[in-house]
Scaffold this motif. Sequence first.
Motif, PDB file in Angstrom:
ATOM      1  N   LEU A  81       0.860  -1.185   0.000  1.00  0.00           N
ATOM      2  CA  LEU A  81       0.000   0.000   0.000  1.00  0.00           C
ATOM      3  C   LEU A  81       0.898   1.236   0.000  1.00  0.00           C
ATOM      4  O   LEU A  81       1.337   1.682   1.062  1.00  0.00           O
ATOM      5  CB  LEU A  81      -0.928   0.011   1.224  1.00  0.00           C
ATOM      6  CG  LEU A  81      -1.826  -1.217   1.422  1.00  0.00           C
ATOM      7  CD1 LEU A  81      -2.585  -1.114   2.732  1.00  0.00           C
ATOM      8  CD2 LEU A  81      -2.783  -1.367   0.255  1.00  0.00           C
ATOM      9  N   GLY A  82       1.183   1.760  -1.182  1.00  0.00           N
ATOM     10  CA  GLY A  82       2.129   2.861  -1.249  1.00  0.00           C
ATOM     11  C   GLY A  82       3.473   2.386  -0.716  1.00  0.00           C
ATOM     12  O   GLY A  82       3.996   1.345  -1.132  1.00  0.00           O
ATOM     13  N   PRO A  83       4.046   3.100   0.263  1.00  0.00           N
ATOM     14  CA  PRO A  83       5.342   2.696   0.810  1.00  0.00           C
ATOM     15  C   PRO A  83       5.236   1.600   1.872  1.00  0.00           C
ATOM     16  O   PRO A  83       6.258   1.129   2.366  1.00  0.00           O
ATOM     17  CB  PRO A  83       5.859   3.996   1.441  1.00  0.00           C
ATOM     18  CG  PRO A  83       4.605   4.706   1.856  1.00  0.00           C
ATOM     19  CD  PRO A  83       3.587   4.392   0.804  1.00  0.00           C
ATOM     20  N   LEU A  84       4.029   1.189   2.226  1.00  0.00           N
ATOM     21  CA  LEU A  84       3.848   0.191   3.272  1.00  0.00           C
ATOM     22  C   LEU A  84       3.951  -1.216   2.696  1.00  0.00           C
ATOM     23  O   LEU A  84       3.377  -1.517   1.647  1.00  0.00           O
ATOM     24  CB  LEU A  84       2.494   0.365   3.955  1.00  0.00           C
ATOM     25  CG  LEU A  84       2.207   1.716   4.620  1.00  0.00           C
ATOM     26  CD1 LEU A  84       0.840   1.689   5.271  1.00  0.00           C
ATOM     27  CD2 LEU A  84       3.290   2.043   5.645  1.00  0.00           C
ATOM     28  N   ARG A  85       4.678  -2.083   3.387  1.00  0.00           N
ATOM     29  CA  ARG A  85       4.748  -3.499   3.062  1.00  0.00           C
ATOM     30  C   ARG A  85       4.251  -4.254   4.286  1.00  0.00           C
ATOM     31  O   ARG A  85       4.862  -4.203   5.352  1.00  0.00           O
ATOM     32  CB  ARG A  85       6.180  -3.920   2.715  1.00  0.00           C
ATOM     33  CG  ARG A  85       6.805  -3.127   1.588  1.00  0.00           C
ATOM     34  CD  ARG A  85       6.104  -3.381   0.258  1.00  0.00           C
ATOM     35  NE  ARG A  85       6.734  -2.614  -0.828  1.00  0.00           N
ATOM     36  CZ  ARG A  85       6.342  -1.407  -1.196  1.00  0.00           C
ATOM     37  NH1 ARG A  85       5.334  -0.818  -0.568  1.00  0.00           N
ATOM     38  NH2 ARG A  85       6.952  -0.767  -2.186  1.00  0.00           N
ATOM     39  N   ILE A  86       3.138  -4.953   4.128  1.00  0.00           N
ATOM     40  CA  ILE A  86       2.459  -5.557   5.267  1.00  0.00           C
ATOM     41  C   ILE A  86       2.287  -7.048   5.026  1.00  0.00           C
ATOM     42  O   ILE A  86       1.753  -7.458   3.989  1.00  0.00           O
ATOM     43  CB  ILE A  86       1.076  -4.904   5.494  1.00  0.00           C
ATOM     44  CG1 ILE A  86       1.240  -3.400   5.749  1.00  0.00           C
ATOM     45  CG2 ILE A  86       0.333  -5.571   6.640  1.00  0.00           C
ATOM     46  CD1 ILE A  86      -0.052  -2.626   5.681  1.00  0.00           C
ATOM     47  N   GLN A  87       2.719  -7.854   5.980  1.00  0.00           N
ATOM     48  CA  GLN A  87       2.485  -9.291   5.919  1.00  0.00           C
ATOM     49  C   GLN A  87       1.158  -9.555   6.618  1.00  0.00           C
ATOM     50  O   GLN A  87       1.086  -9.665   7.828  1.00  0.00           O
ATOM     51  CB  GLN A  87       3.630 -10.060   6.597  1.00  0.00           C
ATOM     52  CG  GLN A  87       3.571 -11.563   6.358  1.00  0.00           C
ATOM     53  CD  GLN A  87       3.652 -11.918   4.883  1.00  0.00           C
ATOM     54  OE1 GLN A  87       4.563 -11.450   4.188  1.00  0.00           O
ATOM     55  NE2 GLN A  87       2.722 -12.723   4.403  1.00  0.00           N
ATOM     56  N   ALA A  88       0.100  -9.626   5.823  1.00  0.00           N
ATOM     57  CA  ALA A  88      -1.246  -9.739   6.377  1.00  0.00           C
ATOM     58  C   ALA A  88      -1.566 -11.202   6.680  1.00  0.00           C
ATOM     59  O   ALA A  88      -1.353 -12.076   5.839  1.00  0.00           O
ATOM     60  CB  ALA A  88      -2.269  -9.166   5.398  1.00  0.00           C
ATOM     61  N   PRO A  89      -2.106 -11.483   7.860  1.00  0.00           N
ATOM     62  CA  PRO A  89      -2.434 -12.866   8.217  1.00  0.00           C
ATOM     63  C   PRO A  89      -3.788 -13.282   7.641  1.00  0.00           C
ATOM     64  O   PRO A  89      -4.591 -12.440   7.225  1.00  0.00           O
ATOM     65  CB  PRO A  89      -2.498 -12.808   9.744  1.00  0.00           C
ATOM     66  CG  PRO A  89      -3.011 -11.418  10.019  1.00  0.00           C
ATOM     67  CD  PRO A  89      -2.381 -10.542   8.954  1.00  0.00           C
ATOM     68  N   GLU A  90      -4.035 -14.556   7.610  1.00  0.00           N
ATOM     69  CA  GLU A  90      -5.370 -15.043   7.257  1.00  0.00           C
ATOM     70  C   GLU A  90      -6.351 -14.607   8.344  1.00  0.00           C
ATOM     71  O   GLU A  90      -6.021 -14.645   9.538  1.00  0.00           O
ATOM     72  CB  GLU A  90      -5.363 -16.564   7.139  1.00  0.00           C
ATOM     73  CG  GLU A  90      -6.710 -17.153   6.764  1.00  0.00           C
ATOM     74  CD  GLU A  90      -6.665 -18.670   6.637  1.00  0.00           C
ATOM     75  OE1 GLU A  90      -7.701 -19.266   6.304  1.00  0.00           O
ATOM     76  OE2 GLU A  90      -5.583 -19.246   6.878  1.00  0.00           O
ATOM     77  N   THR A  91      -7.525 -14.160   7.939  1.00  0.00           N
ATOM     78  CA  THR A  91      -8.506 -13.690   8.913  1.00  0.00           C
ATOM     79  C   THR A  91      -9.916 -13.958   8.399  1.00  0.00           C
ATOM     80  O   THR A  91     -10.164 -13.847   7.197  1.00  0.00           O
ATOM     81  CB  THR A  91      -8.338 -12.186   9.206  1.00  0.00           C
ATOM     82  OG1 THR A  91      -9.417 -11.740  10.053  1.00  0.00           O
ATOM     83  CG2 THR A  91      -8.351 -11.359   7.928  1.00  0.00           C
ATOM     84  N   PRO A  92     -10.835 -14.307   9.294  1.00  0.00           N
ATOM     85  CA  PRO A  92     -12.229 -14.537   8.867  1.00  0.00           C
ATOM     86  C   PRO A  92     -13.025 -13.251   8.715  1.00  0.00           C
ATOM     87  O   PRO A  92     -14.150 -13.278   8.209  1.00  0.00           O
ATOM     88  CB  PRO A  92     -12.803 -15.398  10.004  1.00  0.00           C
ATOM     89  CG  PRO A  92     -12.018 -14.961  11.214  1.00  0.00           C
ATOM     90  CD  PRO A  92     -10.630 -14.658  10.717  1.00  0.00           C
ATOM     91  N   SER A  93     -12.459 -12.125   9.127  1.00  0.00           N
ATOM     92  CA  SER A  93     -13.243 -10.880   9.118  1.00  0.00           C
ATOM     93  C   SER A  93     -12.403  -9.685   8.695  1.00  0.00           C
ATOM     94  O   SER A  93     -12.307  -8.693   9.413  1.00  0.00           O
ATOM     95  CB  SER A  93     -13.855 -10.631  10.499  1.00  0.00           C
ATOM     96  OG  SER A  93     -12.837 -10.625  11.491  1.00  0.00           O
ATOM     97  N   ALA A  94     -11.786  -9.791   7.530  1.00  0.00           N
ATOM     98  CA  ALA A  94     -11.045  -8.646   6.991  1.00  0.00           C
ATOM     99  C   ALA A  94     -12.023  -7.568   6.556  1.00  0.00           C
ATOM    100  O   ALA A  94     -13.201  -7.827   6.291  1.00  0.00           O
ATOM    101  CB  ALA A  94     -10.192  -9.085   5.803  1.00  0.00           C
TER     102      ALA A  94
END
Length: 332
Positions: A81-94
């Motif tokens: 997301l732009g300059p952000l690098r995020i390791q997003a986890p699996e989630t049931p309610s994103a």
Amino acid sequence: RLDASDVRKKRLAVQPEADTDTVESLVRKVRAGLVRIPSFQRDLKWKAKDVRDLFDSVYVGYPIGALLLRKAPAEAEQLTLGPLRIQAPETPSALWVVDGQQRLVSLAAALDRPVPIPETPDDPYVVYFDPEARSFEPPPTTGDIPDTWVPLAELLDATRLSEWVFNWPHAQDADLRKAVFDAGARLRQYSIPLYTVETEDASILKEIFYRINKKGKGLVWEEVFNAMFGDAGAEPATLSDLSARLADVGMGTVSEDLLLNCVIASKGLDVTQNVSVHYDRHPELLRSAVSEALPALSSVIAYLKDRPELTQIKLNPSAATHPALTRYIASY
């Protein structure tokens, strides 16, 4: 697209939940990987001035519009997301962003970007707060940051801001110190209205996206077209993909607005009418139109390439010939 009867049949079982959330809370959710961007969203388009205007509106308390989100499961993935690098986890309610991507990413990218903060305008999300002028500023191209300016990333956390101010050259200036703490509190505590939709039907989400954006000047029709039909499964999927494929012919890059007219023409539709007319009347006809137009458009570009006076696609004296040739070839 859903017609009126389909909308009644597929109406939301539960009306969107109306709520508010603070900037601080929303940015934390972005950083935690709980906010996701659906495939139909357009690319990030905001310029530096748009980002600064957003922060100024938040600072002075102006409304910035509601966010529309969809609550649904999401797999683990690497987000950019732009300059952000995020390791997003699996989630049931994103929280999937249906409307408000530019605003939400701008807030997160400026307030929670990695340190060290750039001292030159590397991207639109490099923003500083000037406590003397009470304004939001881009860094000078020279990299000479006034020592009174505060990087926005220091304002998101109150404890971190206190520690930063402690080492600030102007920590003893009560007026400047008060302005900095006030700015931090205003940004963190600003409440944004949001609606959360719960549905498994992607067609309803696209319909909502279409209705929100079809009259907005910020979203051009090429982007709407890509959003509505860009995940149809065939390749090329979007107008930008099609442009890249045609560039391989060696005549340069064809603009997406011209390609959109060619794609519409390939289906025998009137290119002088607004795309919304065709979307309302022929959604299924347009669904795979990009991939199906590729052979005809490739032939058009190859034909133009054989003309010795045309070394580049942009040298064609009339762009109107492209849709006409596309329609002619596609009809045979």
